[in-house]
Design a protein around this motif. Structure first.
Motif, PDB file in Angstrom:
ATOM      1  N   ARG A 429       0.885  -1.273  -0.030  1.00 56.20           N
ATOM      2  CA  ARG A 429      -0.007   0.014  -0.034  1.00 56.20           C
ATOM      3  C   ARG A 429       0.862   1.243  -0.004  1.00 56.20           C
ATOM      4  NH1 ARG A 429      -3.675  -0.105  -2.711  1.00 56.20           N
ATOM      5  NH2 ARG A 429      -4.773   1.679  -1.684  1.00 56.20           N
ATOM      6  N   ARG A 432       2.144   1.789  -3.437  1.00 57.05           N
ATOM      7  CA  ARG A 432       1.040   2.474  -4.338  1.00 57.05           C
ATOM      8  C   ARG A 432       0.797   3.837  -3.933  1.00 57.05           C
ATOM      9  NH1 ARG A 432      -1.328   3.029  -8.889  1.00 57.05           N
ATOM     10  NH2 ARG A 432      -3.717   2.919  -9.027  1.00 57.05           N
ATOM     11  N   LEU A 460      -8.059   7.667  -7.769  1.00 62.39           N
ATOM     12  CA  LEU A 460      -7.533   6.063  -7.876  1.00 62.39           C
ATOM     13  C   LEU A 460      -7.477   5.810  -6.619  1.00 62.39           C
ATOM     14  CD1 LEU A 460      -4.858   6.453 -10.806  1.00 62.39           C
ATOM     15  CD2 LEU A 460      -6.983   4.804 -10.720  1.00 62.39           C
ATOM     16  N   TRP A 461      -6.717   6.432  -5.721  1.00 66.14           N
ATOM     17  CA  TRP A 461      -6.674   6.147  -4.274  1.00 66.14           C
ATOM     18  C   TRP A 461      -7.787   5.861  -3.680  1.00 66.14           C
ATOM     19  CZ3 TRP A 461      -2.627   3.974  -1.476  1.00 66.14           C
ATOM     20  CH2 TRP A 461      -2.694   4.037   0.074  1.00 66.14           C
ATOM     21  N   ARG A 463     -11.014   5.165  -4.446  1.00 69.29           N
ATOM     22  CA  ARG A 463     -11.733   4.334  -5.069  1.00 69.29           C
ATOM     23  C   ARG A 463     -11.083   2.871  -4.830  1.00 69.29           C
ATOM     24  NH1 ARG A 463     -12.967   7.716 -10.639  1.00 69.29           N
ATOM     25  NH2 ARG A 463     -14.903   8.517  -9.901  1.00 69.29           N
ATOM     26  N   GLU A 464      -9.865   2.743  -4.455  1.00 70.74           N
ATOM     27  CA  GLU A 464      -9.189   1.443  -4.374  1.00 70.74           C
ATOM     28  C   GLU A 464      -9.451   0.748  -3.046  1.00 70.74           C
ATOM     29  OE1 GLU A 464      -5.366   1.920  -5.379  1.00 70.74           O
ATOM     30  OE2 GLU A 464      -5.751   2.045  -7.798  1.00 70.74           O
ATOM     31  N   THR A 465     -10.711   0.611  -2.575  1.00 73.69           N
ATOM     32  CA  THR A 465     -11.107  -0.114  -1.268  1.00 73.69           C
ATOM     33  C   THR A 465     -11.787  -1.393  -1.259  1.00 73.69           C
ATOM     34  OG1 THR A 465     -13.169   0.953  -1.557  1.00 73.69           O
ATOM     35  CG2 THR A 465     -11.462   2.392  -0.478  1.00 73.69           C
ATOM     36  N   TRP A 478      -5.570   3.961   4.824  1.00 71.13           N
ATOM     37  CA  TRP A 478      -6.315   4.693   3.518  1.00 71.13           C
ATOM     38  C   TRP A 478      -6.753   5.936   3.907  1.00 71.13           C
ATOM     39  CZ3 TRP A 478     -11.391   6.108   3.262  1.00 71.13           C
ATOM     40  CH2 TRP A 478     -12.027   6.269   1.966  1.00 71.13           C
TER      41      TRP A 478
END
Length: 548
Positions: A429, A432, A460-461, A463-465, A478
């Motif tokens: 993470r 990323r 992008l960050w 939404r990446e859950t 997050w």
């Protein structure tokens, strides 16, 4: 996965802070700021400033009033007030419009008021003397229209006609369609205002600056990646004007220059004056930053950046960059950022006909967040061409992205992570996040600013859950990633999240990996759903969304 050693989070603690002077174009204080002003120069430099501070650098945003612009006298005559009185009123309103959407300005200079007036006049005098010594100041004869009934030279906003470059209807000395600048005698079918009577063309002597030779200026524009269409406008202007640009104008309001004759006022032309104003900003930066040197001095170590709309291409590229090359002891701007016009429902923002949305009005409307306004404006690509504010699109973006999924995700993650000291961030993470921060850095800290790319990295960050949070630590990191990626775009959300996670002040990458205990109460808040009805109070009567 191995975290890159050059990642911004990893290196932020040891990196040497760099100084930046960020200079958005100076607004004319004859009106407030609308979204067209905000979406271009101001938002992009504010986003850059916030990213730089978060990275650990030392940016200062310095700008001020283009108070000697001819439109000031135009408004003063119409209202029966002095230019200084009008400037003081609108400087205060401009400050409100900037503050409403969290545009930070570290110093705002009004050169017709103390303590700046004397300093600016001294800078003008010093620059003219140096440029004259270097053979860059020349006297030229020109034909200028005069009105006996108005007892003034009909120049600036009093004179209208056709642009000699593209034929568009114009007033004053420049064209907002193609960016061209011209002399009054170059206008096609020139006309004065009603009541001016027949125009009498008089020959007068004016001062002009002989700027850099074409090839050095051409190379500099290419190095700064000025779009070809604007390079062509500069070269077309210099070819027509014989490599010169106006230094004086026959108007009363302004800084007086030597050599005038009775009955023909000679004052500093405002577009040439931005060269001296840049020098003043450089000196102010030296005092405020503690460097002790003018930011434009060769070897100052300060990165200088200016941002402006297409109507300021000629003044900036010729009067500042071109004159700096002639000056001989000034490095000029390191970066110039040009943006196209932001429109409202497909038409140019127009103060004169009321086709505007004022910045403070929309940001302070009930249920509408200043962060949402910034997020929507930042999603444009004005560096590539004109874009338009569409009320329905704003409502949809606010409701589906911000008030919808983002707010629900933030609240859910906050509930899971509340009052739990997290474990260290997972390497995958972190890698990323470093990748997305590099994308924001590329989008903001370069020769071209692409605010939409900075927004894309943030999107992008968040939404990446996962469907559900596997642990409090996962939710915590997050949220912390949301805080730092959001901060340049939506500073209220970024700071609110950072503080709710146990941090203090603005997000800082140097403190990112330090685990902090999230607060158990006083959550991060969120965005509210809105309707077109919430916008009606701030839309102009010309909008198709305002009931008849």
């Amino acid at each position: 996965m191995t975290v890159p050693t050059e990642g911004l989070i990893r290196t932020s603690k040891t990196a040497h802070p760099r100084h930046y002077l960020l200079a958005p174009s100076e607004p004319t204080p004859n009106g407030r700021l609308h979204l067209g002003h905000i979406a271009g120069p101001f938002l992009r430099l504010d986003m850059l400033s916030r990213f730089l501070r978060m990275r650990g650098d030392l940016p200062l945003i310095i700008t001020g009033s283009d108070v000697y612009e001819p439109y000031m006298t135009f408004k003063a005559v119409a209202e029966g007030r002095s230019e200084a009185e009008i400037a003081a009123e609108y400087d205060a309103l401009i400050a409100e419009d900037l503050s409403a959407v969290d545009i930070g300005v570290d110093q705002f200079i009004n050169p017709c008021e103390d303590p700046w007036r004397k300093v600016f006049e001294e800078e003008v005098d010093a620059c003219v003397r140096r440029l004259r010594h270097r053979g860059a100041v020349v006297e030229q004869r020109e034909r200028v229209p005069y009105s006996r009934s108005a007892a003034r030279y009909i120049v600036g906003p009093w004179l209208t006609g056709g642009c000699p470059d593209c034929g568009s209807r114009v007033s004053s000395y420049f064209c907002e369609t193609c960016g061209g600048h011209f002399r009054p005698e170059n206008l096609l079918e020139p006309q004065g205002p009603d009541g001016a009577g027949p125009l009498e063309w008089r020959e007068i002597s004016s001062l002009f600056l002989r700027v850099a030779e074409p090839e050095p200026l051409r190379r500099r524009m290419a190095e700064m990646r000025v779009p070809p269409r604007f390079q062509e406008a500069v070269e077309r202007f210099l070819a027509r004007e014989g490599g010169t640009v106006r230094l004086s104008a026959p108007q009363q309001w302004g800084v007086a220059l030597e050599g005038g004759v009775p009955g023909v006022p000679r004052t500093l032309f405002s577009y040439a004056g931005i060269f001296m104003f840049a020098r003043l900003m450089g000196a102010v930066h030296g005092e405020m930053s503690g460097t002790g040197v003018n930011a434009f001095d060769p070897g100052s170590g300060v990165t200088t950046v200016t941002s402006f709309g297409i109507d300021n291409v000629i003044p900036t590229m010729v009067c500042i960059v071109g004159t700096a090359l002639r000056h001989g002891d000034m490095k000029g701007y390191d970066r110039v950022l040009v943006n196209d016009f932001y429109q409202l429902e497909g038409e140019k923002f127009s103060t004169s006909r009321g086709h505007v949305i004022w910045s403070a009005d929309i940001a302070r409307a009930p249920r509408i967040s200043a962060d949402a306004v910034r997020y929507f404006l930042a999603g444009t690509r004005l560096e590539e061409g004109p874009e338009s504010m569409e009320p329905r699109s704003f409502v949809e973006v606010n409701n589906t992205r911000l008030a919808g999924r983002l707010t629900s995700l933030v609240r859910a993650a906050s509930a899971v992570s509340a009052d739990v000291l997290p474990e260290p961030m997972g390497q995958d993470r972190l890698a990323r996040l470093e990748e997305l921060l590099r994308r924001q850095e590329t989008a903001l800290d370069g020769l071209v600013i692409a605010t939409a790319d900075a927004v894309a990295a943030f999107d992008l960050w968040w939404r990446e859950t996962p469907g559900e949070w596997g642990s409090a630590s996962q939710a915590y990191w997050w949220l912390k990633g949301v805080a730092v990626l959001a901060f340049p775009i939506m500073p209220r959300l970024g700071r609110r999240l950072w503080e709710s996670l146990g941090g203090t002040g603005e997000p800082r990458l140097a403190a990112f990996l330090e685990p902090t205990r999230p607060r158990a109460s006083g959550g991060p808040g969120g965005f509210e759903p809105i309707t077109l009805g919430d916008l009606v109070s701030v839309l102009p009567v010309s909008s198709r969304h305002v009931p008849a």
